[in-house]
Design a protein around this motif. Sequence first.
Motif, PDB file in Angstrom:
ATOM      1  N   ALA A  37       1.825   3.126  -4.979  1.00  0.00           N
ATOM      2  CA  ALA A  37       1.372   4.978  -5.530  1.00  0.00           C
ATOM      3  C   ALA A  37       0.821   4.004  -7.140  1.00  0.00           C
ATOM      4  CB  ALA A  37       2.641   5.668  -6.252  1.00  0.00           C
TER       5      ALA A  37
ATOM      6  N   TYR B 275       0.953  -1.370   0.151  1.00  0.00           N
ATOM      7  CA  TYR B 275       0.294   0.439   0.161  1.00  0.00           C
ATOM      8  C   TYR B 275       0.937   1.656  -0.284  1.00  0.00           C
ATOM      9  CZ  TYR B 275      -3.971  -3.072   1.177  1.00  0.00           C
ATOM     10  OH  TYR B 275      -4.961  -3.654   0.920  1.00  0.00           O
ATOM     11  N   THR B 276       1.909   1.407   0.481  1.00  0.00           N
ATOM     12  CA  THR B 276       2.952   2.301   0.357  1.00  0.00           C
ATOM     13  C   THR B 276       3.260   2.454  -1.750  1.00  0.00           C
ATOM     14  OG1 THR B 276       5.031   1.715   0.190  1.00  0.00           O
ATOM     15  CG2 THR B 276       4.090   2.032   2.374  1.00  0.00           C
TER      16      THR B 276
ATOM     17  N   LYS C 246       0.490   5.544   1.577  1.00  0.00           N
ATOM     18  CA  LYS C 246       0.915   5.775  -0.125  1.00  0.00           C
ATOM     19  C   LYS C 246       2.510   6.595   0.513  1.00  0.00           C
ATOM     20  CE  LYS C 246       0.049   8.638  -3.933  1.00  0.00           C
ATOM     21  NZ  LYS C 246      -0.937   8.933  -4.589  1.00  0.00           N
TER      22      LYS C 246
ATOM     23  N   GLN D 150      -2.068   2.282  -4.659  1.00  0.00           N
ATOM     24  CA  GLN D 150      -2.921   2.831  -4.476  1.00  0.00           C
ATOM     25  C   GLN D 150      -4.055   3.369  -5.678  1.00  0.00           C
ATOM     26  OE1 GLN D 150      -3.936   4.300  -1.672  1.00  0.00           O
ATOM     27  NE2 GLN D 150      -2.309   3.178   0.007  1.00  0.00           N
TER      28      GLN D 150
END
Length: 108
Positions: A56, A53-54, A107, A59
Amino acid sequence: MKIKAIACLFLLGAAIGYAAPASENWENNCQKCHGADGKGQTKTGKKLGIKDYTDAKVQADLKDADMAKAISAGVKDEKTGKDKMKAYTDLTPAEVTDLVAYIRKFKS
Ligand code: HEC
């Protein structure tokens, strides 16, 4: 039997009357798979192929509504029909929305 019924009512009351902050819900329910940092680099996370979830791009590919649905309805393996992630039916809609916002914050 009677005790169980009372315990159930108590839990139901707790679920309706108390909304835990997203950080607390994440820590208690989600972090063991998705990781404290949202990267999914946990033992279970690696095994189940959990997304980072980090990232981009990850996301951008996720819609809020789909995330909320995954949390409240769970995620099934399309081939086996087995639960990859269980449904968190005890979370209130507001808690689910807060968790989606919480995930967005991973993110980098
Ligand atoms: C047993 C491990 C496990 C736990 C605990 C867990 N998840 Fe998941 N979660 C998964 C797996 C596996 C997927 C599906 C990943 C895939 O197929 O890409 C998933 C998918 C999701 C998705 C859909 C987007 C995506 O990554 O595909 C969201 C949103 C999500 N989880 C949030 C949560 C939240 C919030 C909690 C806590 C309330 C939670 N998860 C608890 C394993 C878990």
